[in-house]
Motif scaffolding. Structure first.
Motif, PDB file in Angstrom:
ATOM      1  N   MET A 115      -8.274  68.603  -5.694  1.00 32.38           N
ATOM      2  CA  MET A 115      -6.900  68.193  -5.410  1.00 32.38           C
ATOM      3  C   MET A 115      -6.343  67.311  -6.527  1.00 32.38           C
ATOM      4  O   MET A 115      -5.163  67.361  -6.833  1.00 32.38           O
ATOM      5  CB  MET A 115      -6.868  67.373  -4.117  1.00 32.38           C
ATOM      6  CG  MET A 115      -7.212  68.159  -2.902  1.00 32.38           C
ATOM      7  SD  MET A 115      -5.811  69.083  -2.338  1.00 32.38           S
ATOM      8  CE  MET A 115      -6.564  69.912  -0.957  1.00 32.38           C
ATOM      9  N   SER A 119      -0.621  67.844  -9.339  1.00 24.85           N
ATOM     10  CA  SER A 119       0.394  66.877  -8.978  1.00 24.85           C
ATOM     11  C   SER A 119       0.759  67.115  -7.518  1.00 24.85           C
ATOM     12  O   SER A 119       0.749  68.268  -7.067  1.00 24.85           O
ATOM     13  CB  SER A 119       1.622  67.100  -9.868  1.00 24.85           C
ATOM     14  OG  SER A 119       2.699  66.378  -9.348  1.00 24.85           O
ATOM     15  N   PRO A 120       1.044  66.053  -6.773  1.00 25.55           N
ATOM     16  CA  PRO A 120       1.412  66.272  -5.359  1.00 25.55           C
ATOM     17  C   PRO A 120       2.582  67.243  -5.206  1.00 25.55           C
ATOM     18  O   PRO A 120       2.708  67.900  -4.177  1.00 25.55           O
ATOM     19  CB  PRO A 120       1.789  64.876  -4.870  1.00 25.55           C
ATOM     20  CG  PRO A 120       1.088  63.947  -5.797  1.00 25.55           C
ATOM     21  CD  PRO A 120       1.015  64.629  -7.121  1.00 25.55           C
ATOM     22  N   ASP A 122       3.038  69.824  -7.032  1.00 27.46           N
ATOM     23  CA  ASP A 122       2.705  71.116  -7.657  1.00 27.46           C
ATOM     24  C   ASP A 122       2.340  72.159  -6.585  1.00 27.46           C
ATOM     25  O   ASP A 122       1.277  72.094  -5.971  1.00 27.46           O
ATOM     26  CB  ASP A 122       1.512  70.897  -8.603  1.00 27.46           C
ATOM     27  CG  ASP A 122       1.215  72.129  -9.438  1.00 27.46           C
ATOM     28  OD1 ASP A 122       1.882  73.166  -9.201  1.00 27.46           O
ATOM     29  OD2 ASP A 122       0.333  72.051 -10.298  1.00 27.46           O
ATOM     30  N   GLY A 123       3.242  73.092  -6.373  1.00 24.19           N
ATOM     31  CA  GLY A 123       3.022  74.138  -5.374  1.00 24.19           C
ATOM     32  C   GLY A 123       1.934  75.115  -5.768  1.00 24.19           C
ATOM     33  O   GLY A 123       1.514  75.953  -4.966  1.00 24.19           O
ATOM     34  N   LEU A 125      -1.056  74.552  -6.096  1.00 28.23           N
ATOM     35  CA  LEU A 125      -2.223  74.374  -5.236  1.00 28.23           C
ATOM     36  C   LEU A 125      -2.125  75.269  -4.004  1.00 28.23           C
ATOM     37  O   LEU A 125      -3.092  75.898  -3.581  1.00 28.23           O
ATOM     38  CB  LEU A 125      -2.344  72.902  -4.812  1.00 28.23           C
ATOM     39  CG  LEU A 125      -3.461  72.608  -3.814  1.00 28.23           C
ATOM     40  CD1 LEU A 125      -4.824  72.864  -4.423  1.00 28.23           C
ATOM     41  CD2 LEU A 125      -3.375  71.178  -3.311  1.00 28.23           C
ATOM     42  N   ASP A 126      -0.907  75.322  -3.425  1.00 25.36           N
ATOM     43  CA  ASP A 126      -0.712  76.153  -2.235  1.00 25.36           C
ATOM     44  C   ASP A 126      -1.051  77.602  -2.548  1.00 25.36           C
ATOM     45  O   ASP A 126      -1.651  78.315  -1.746  1.00 25.36           O
ATOM     46  CB  ASP A 126       0.726  76.063  -1.737  1.00 25.36           C
ATOM     47  CG  ASP A 126       1.061  74.648  -1.273  1.00 25.36           C
ATOM     48  OD1 ASP A 126       0.123  73.853  -1.124  1.00 25.36           O
ATOM     49  OD2 ASP A 126       2.251  74.359  -1.076  1.00 25.36           O
ATOM     50  N   VAL A 129      -4.773  77.995  -2.803  1.00 22.66           N
ATOM     51  CA  VAL A 129      -5.388  77.979  -1.463  1.00 22.66           C
ATOM     52  C   VAL A 129      -5.093  79.303  -0.761  1.00 22.66           C
ATOM     53  O   VAL A 129      -5.969  79.917  -0.150  1.00 22.66           O
ATOM     54  CB  VAL A 129      -4.865  76.780  -0.643  1.00 22.66           C
ATOM     55  CG1 VAL A 129      -5.243  76.924   0.819  1.00 22.66           C
ATOM     56  CG2 VAL A 129      -5.444  75.485  -1.194  1.00 22.66           C
ATOM     57  N   ALA A 130      -3.825  79.753  -0.894  1.00 21.92           N
ATOM     58  CA  ALA A 130      -3.449  81.026  -0.266  1.00 21.92           C
ATOM     59  C   ALA A 130      -4.326  82.145  -0.783  1.00 21.92           C
ATOM     60  O   ALA A 130      -4.795  82.995  -0.028  1.00 21.92           O
ATOM     61  CB  ALA A 130      -1.982  81.334  -0.541  1.00 21.92           C
TER      62      ALA A 130
ATOM     63  N   MET B  85     -12.161  75.968  -0.306  1.00 19.04           N
ATOM     64  CA  MET B  85     -11.179  74.927   0.003  1.00 19.04           C
ATOM     65  C   MET B  85     -11.851  73.580   0.213  1.00 19.04           C
ATOM     66  O   MET B  85     -11.268  72.540  -0.013  1.00 19.04           O
ATOM     67  CB  MET B  85     -10.402  75.316   1.253  1.00 19.04           C
ATOM     68  CG  MET B  85      -9.384  76.399   0.954  1.00 19.04           C
ATOM     69  SD  MET B  85      -8.397  76.774   2.355  1.00 19.04           S
ATOM     70  CE  MET B  85      -9.531  77.653   3.361  1.00 19.04           C
ATOM     71  N   VAL B  88     -12.350  72.159  -3.237  1.00 20.93           N
ATOM     72  CA  VAL B  88     -11.071  71.676  -3.763  1.00 20.93           C
ATOM     73  C   VAL B  88     -10.686  70.379  -3.063  1.00 20.93           C
ATOM     74  O   VAL B  88     -10.099  69.480  -3.645  1.00 20.93           O
ATOM     75  CB  VAL B  88      -9.970  72.751  -3.580  1.00 20.93           C
ATOM     76  CG1 VAL B  88      -8.610  72.210  -3.977  1.00 20.93           C
ATOM     77  CG2 VAL B  88     -10.311  73.979  -4.405  1.00 20.93           C
ATOM     78  N   GLY B  89     -11.070  70.296  -1.791  1.00 22.79           N
ATOM     79  CA  GLY B  89     -10.694  69.120  -0.991  1.00 22.79           C
ATOM     80  C   GLY B  89     -11.288  67.832  -1.501  1.00 22.79           C
ATOM     81  O   GLY B  89     -10.703  66.763  -1.286  1.00 22.79           O
ATOM     82  N   ASN B  99      -7.489  63.736   0.801  1.00 17.71           N
ATOM     83  CA  ASN B  99      -6.829  64.997   0.444  1.00 17.71           C
ATOM     84  C   ASN B  99      -6.596  65.937   1.626  1.00 17.71           C
ATOM     85  O   ASN B  99      -6.012  67.007   1.476  1.00 17.71           O
ATOM     86  CB  ASN B  99      -7.673  65.754  -0.587  1.00 17.71           C
ATOM     87  CG  ASN B  99      -7.659  65.064  -1.930  1.00 17.71           C
ATOM     88  OD1 ASN B  99      -6.666  64.411  -2.279  1.00 17.71           O
ATOM     89  ND2 ASN B  99      -8.748  65.182  -2.682  1.00 17.71           N
ATOM     90  N   ARG B 102      -3.137  67.172   2.434  1.00 16.90           N
ATOM     91  CA  ARG B 102      -2.632  68.081   1.415  1.00 16.90           C
ATOM     92  C   ARG B 102      -3.290  69.459   1.576  1.00 16.90           C
ATOM     93  O   ARG B 102      -2.631  70.490   1.458  1.00 16.90           O
ATOM     94  CB  ARG B 102      -2.961  67.506   0.030  1.00 16.90           C
ATOM     95  CG  ARG B 102      -2.502  68.380  -1.111  1.00 16.90           C
ATOM     96  CD  ARG B 102      -0.972  68.355  -1.228  1.00 16.90           C
ATOM     97  NE  ARG B 102      -0.428  69.569  -1.795  1.00 16.90           N
ATOM     98  CZ  ARG B 102      -0.418  69.887  -3.069  1.00 16.90           C
ATOM     99  NH1 ARG B 102      -0.915  69.049  -3.951  1.00 16.90           N
ATOM    100  NH2 ARG B 102       0.093  71.001  -3.483  1.00 16.90           N
ATOM    101  N   SER B 106      -1.422  73.002   2.389  1.00 24.51           N
ATOM    102  CA  SER B 106      -1.583  74.222   1.599  1.00 24.51           C
ATOM    103  C   SER B 106      -2.004  75.394   2.492  1.00 24.51           C
ATOM    104  O   SER B 106      -1.512  76.511   2.340  1.00 24.51           O
ATOM    105  CB  SER B 106      -2.636  74.014   0.513  1.00 24.51           C
ATOM    106  OG  SER B 106      -2.164  73.105  -0.430  1.00 24.51           O
ATOM    107  N   ALA B 109       0.807  76.808   4.383  1.00 19.05           N
ATOM    108  CA  ALA B 109       1.690  77.696   3.607  1.00 19.05           C
ATOM    109  C   ALA B 109       1.252  79.156   3.776  1.00 19.05           C
ATOM    110  O   ALA B 109       2.069  80.072   3.737  1.00 19.05           O
ATOM    111  CB  ALA B 109       1.659  77.301   2.136  1.00 19.05           C
ATOM    112  N   THR B 110      -0.049  79.352   3.984  1.00 21.90           N
ATOM    113  CA  THR B 110      -0.563  80.718   4.169  1.00 21.90           C
ATOM    114  C   THR B 110      -0.599  81.108   5.632  1.00 21.90           C
ATOM    115  O   THR B 110      -0.449  82.272   5.977  1.00 21.90           O
ATOM    116  CB  THR B 110      -1.989  80.814   3.594  1.00 21.90           C
ATOM    117  OG1 THR B 110      -1.947  80.369   2.255  1.00 21.90           O
ATOM    118  CG2 THR B 110      -2.511  82.239   3.625  1.00 21.90           C
TER     119      THR B 110
END
Lengths: 604, 184
Positions: A115, A119-120, A122-123, A125-126, A129-130, B85, B88-89, B99, B102, B106, B109-110
């Motif tokens: 993480m 940057s907080p 910064d999309g 990351l999404d 993760v997706a 994940m 990453v966490g 984290n 956050r 994320s 979002a999925t």
């Protein structure tokens, strides 16, 4: 408005930044870059560490113009890693604010990232993760598909297996047959299909019970399977029927030998928990390509040959031949002609039913006849069975019933009409309603009408037959149980069904003079009918001695050639007219002896 | 909840009971295989139906089962295809907890149907981390306890988890670290 950030905040917001001087020497870098490229990144030359991908042709840091977007790449393990950002030219240094790019490499790089590399805001990351979630779901789906395939294969195997014998079942057998047929066509190789039916198996079930039957089936499967032509497929088709697919064999001699071997395996009795059972086996063979060229035809022909094997004596094998082929063609032709036949091709003849006591005719049974313009006269047993099998019997019933009722309307009112119904006529409410409608529309007095049905007709669907018969009797129509003694002869019918008359089959009459036991049976049935208060007709009376004997046995009614052969409608009318006039009836179909004896008289 | 949670519950039950018993459980409690599709979002009622069935079959109280399931979930998720994940966490429990929101954002979002809880670190010392857990769901405190316990184990820490208090704004849990790493 310029914003000055404390360095910790700057680092958190831009973990991928890199700052270098005018010569390209890296002065500082964000935590993310330091982690990916090592702390030694500081002091190195920017263009030695990074390649500027866009804008193109940046060979010196001078060419990085202020406020311009930039994409850089660097080598990370075995792949190229890209970052994208923005150029800020400061007084004595150049600052690149870089962020991670969510491309495939970055996704791979995600194993390096945490993480803190983002940057907080910064999309990216999404997206990473997706990407991981989707990869995970995909992996899981693949595992599910693999499991599904495995289960499907297991289910498929089970679906094709007969649990009792461990042989393939009918479904599996037909699949194998299709496969074999394709191979045989390609390689031009013969093979043979065999259908085996166990002789006497029903008796095992009846005597010992179904558990014993299962043991016999299991052992039969093992006996059939043992030591056959290499590559032979054995399956259980259902019930007590087994199937063989024999590769490479089609000659008559080889099949006869194989048939003898397999049938011979049933010579030894079957030892079961309940005792010892003895059964036999009959086999029908049909070969490719001589016999048939499709799976359906092979099965049909093997079944046809099996039918003949069972008809002959059982315990043997029959090979489907050209003669069988001709018979089938003839049958198909007959079926087509029956389907296309005009109504006029069908007609009725009537055979009198005689009261034993005084020889008086009390009614007539209508008997169906078909004269095909192509095939000539076809026996009723043949064409009625064919009509039943091909689904045309309902049409025939209605057509002939109308004719019979029309004829019977011209008879004196004390004569009854007996009309035969098929099993199929009783099998549906709709068919029965149509029959009832024809009767009602004819104007014929229903109390003069009698429907004759066989035990087989009732066995087909007893509940439905009961409903149909109940409808007929509610109209006043009477019911006769025909051919009694030839089927299961269950006495249940006599109280379960609205039976008014029982007709003892002619096979008893043929033996009645010769065998005492037959005489006793007939006597018992006559007595039973009398006790139950129902009519009894003895069929097939063909001699004066039989008629006299039956009279002594107090059979109330008789029918047969002795009294009269079946007559056409006009002959019936002529006979009735002659009798009415008091003159001797001179019908050629009526034996002279009867006419002389005055046996054929209409009741007064 | 998403079907991946149901799958984890199924795996835990299968580990304890075996495949045959699980098949029997599905039949007995009229659960359908359709309720175990990872990417499907199910109502909480379905999730509780599954939890109750397993709890009854195993003869374990619901809270004990949820606690065990929380621990199981961490290992399951870390070793599942979604395990990246976890990396990453964060590399340790402290960064991971920081984290966590956050990471949930994320994931959301999925999986937009998800209703993620939030975790706020209220206190952090060498030997103690207090976390405020806020969720629109109720009755999952034991599960959260199990999750924290699972995280301790996942990151190689020794310690205990306590549910300190239920407040109007959420529930406070205390993770008490012990052993050599606690002092580091």
């Amino acid at each position: 408005m310029p914003v000055t950030l404390p360095s910790a905040h700057f680092e958190r917001l831009f973990p991928g930044y890199v700052r270098f001087d005018e010569t390209g020497k890296i002065l500082s870098a964000g935590s993310s870059l330091r982690r990916l490229l090592g702390e030694q990144i500081c002091g190195q030359n920017f263009l030695n560490t990074f390649e500027v991908e866009t804008p193109r042709r940046v060979s010196t840091v001078d060419l990085l113009t202020d406020e311009r977007e930039v994409t850089v790449k660097f080598q990370l393990s075995s792949f190229e890693y890209r970052m994208r950002g923005f150029v800020l030219r400061e007084k004595e240094s150049i600052l690149l604010l870089l962020g991670h790019i969510p491309d495939t490499d970055a996704a791979q790089g995600a194993s390096f990232l945490t993480m803190a590399d983002f940057s907080p805001a910064d999309g990216c990351l999404d997206l990473l993760v997706a990407n991981e979630v989707r990869q995970g779901l995909l992996q899981e789906t693949k595992a599910l598909v693999a499991e599904l395939k495995e289960r499907t294969a297991e289910a498929e195997e089970l679906a094709n297996l007969d649990q009792l014998t461990g042989l393939i079942n009918r479904r599996g057998f037909l699949r194998k047959l299709d496969e074999m047929l394709q191979e045989a066509r390609l390689a031009d190789k013969p093979f043979t299909v065999g259908l085996i039916d166990l002789d006497g198996f029903k008796a095992v079930n009846d005597v010992f019970g179904h558990a014993a039957g299962d043991q016999v089936l299991e052992q039969s499967g093992a006996r059939i399977r043992g030591d056959l032509v290499k590559g032979t497929i054995v399956g259980r088709m259902g019930g007590d029927e087994f199937g063989l697919i024999i590769p490479g064999v089609s000659s008559e001699e080889a099949l006869q030998e194989l048939g003898s071997v397999v049938c011979g395996r049933f010579a030894e009795p079957f030892l079961i928990r309940e005792g010892v059972a003895r059964i036999g086996a009959s086999i029908g063979f049909a070969s490719f390509p001589n016999g048939a060229e499709s799976a359906g035809a092979l099965m049909e022909y093997a079944d046809y040959a099996l039918y003949h094997a069972k008809q002959e004596k059982g315990g043997n094998s029959v090979i489907f031949t050209a003669d069988h082929q001709r018979n089938i063609r003839h049958r198909l032709k007959m079926e087509r002609l029956l389907m296309e036949a005009d109504d006029d091709e069908f007609y009725l003849v009537y055979q009198p039913i005689i009261r034993s006591e005084d020889g008086t005719m009390i009614g007539l049974e209508a008997l169906a006849r078909w004269t095909s313009p192509v095939l000539g006269e076809i026996g009723p047993d043949t064409f009625i069975r064919l009509a039943e099998q091909s689904g045309h019997v309902a049409r025939l019933t209605l057509l002939l019933l109308k004719k019979a009722l029309r004829d019977a309307l011209t008879w004196p009112t004390d004569l009854s009409l007996s009309f035969n119904l098929s099993a199929i006529d009783l099998a549906s409410a709709e068919a029965a309603k149509k029959i009832a409608y024809v009767v009602a529309a004819s104007g014929f007095a229903t109390e003069r009408l009698q429907f004759e049905i066989t035990e087989t007709a009732m066995l087909r669907d007893i509940r439905r037959a009961q409903e149909s018969l109940a409808m007929f009797t509610s109209m006043g129509i009477r019911i006769a149980l025909d051919d009694f003694g030839t089927g299961y002869s269950s006495l249940n019918y006599l109280w379960q069904m609205p039976i008014d008359r029982l007709k003892i089959d002619c096979s008893f009459t043929q033996e009645i003079e010769l065998r005492k036991d037959v005489r006793n049976i007939v006597q018992s049935v006559i007595t039973l009918c009398r006790d139950l208060g129902i009519d009894c007709v003895v069929e097939g009376v063909s001699s004066n001695r039989q008629a006299a004997l039956l009279k002594r046995m107090r059979a109330p009614l008789q029918q047969g050639f002795y009294f009269s052969e079946p007559m056409r409608s006009d002959e019936v009318l002529a006979m009735i007219g002659a009798d009415n006039s008091g003159r001797p009836v001179s019908l050629p179909l009526v034996p002279a002896a009867i006419i002389k004896a005055g046996a054929l008289r209409r009741s007064a | 909840m998403y079907g991946m949670v149901h799958n984890a519950a199924r795996n835990m039950a299968v580990d304890a009971l075996g495949n045959d018993e699980w098949a029997l459980l599905l039949k007995t409690y009229k659960l359908s295989p359709d309720q175990f599709i990872s990417n499907n979002n199910y109502s909480d009622a379905v999730t509780f139906e599954i939890v109750d069935a397993i709890s009854e079959r195993l003869g374990v109280g619901t809270n004990d089962l949820l606690r065990a399931f929380g621990r199981y979930w961490i290992e399951y998720a870390a070793t599942s295809p979604f395990g990246v994940m976890f990396r990453v966490g964060g590399q340790d429990i402290r960064s991971f907890l920081r984290n966590l929101n956050r990471m949930h954002a994320s994931i959301h979002a999925t999986m937009p149907g998800s209703r993620m809880p939030s975790f706020e670190v209220l206190l952090e010392t060498n030997s103690r981390i207090d976390v405020l857990y806020v969720s629109e769901r109720i009755g999952l405190e034991a599960f959260v306890e199990g999750l924290f316990s699972g995280l301790l184990h996942h990151f190689g820490e020794n310690g205990e988890v306590a549910h300190l208090e239920s407040r109007t704004d959420g529930d406070v849990f205390s993770i008490l670290l012990s052993g050599p790493r606690a002092a580091a």
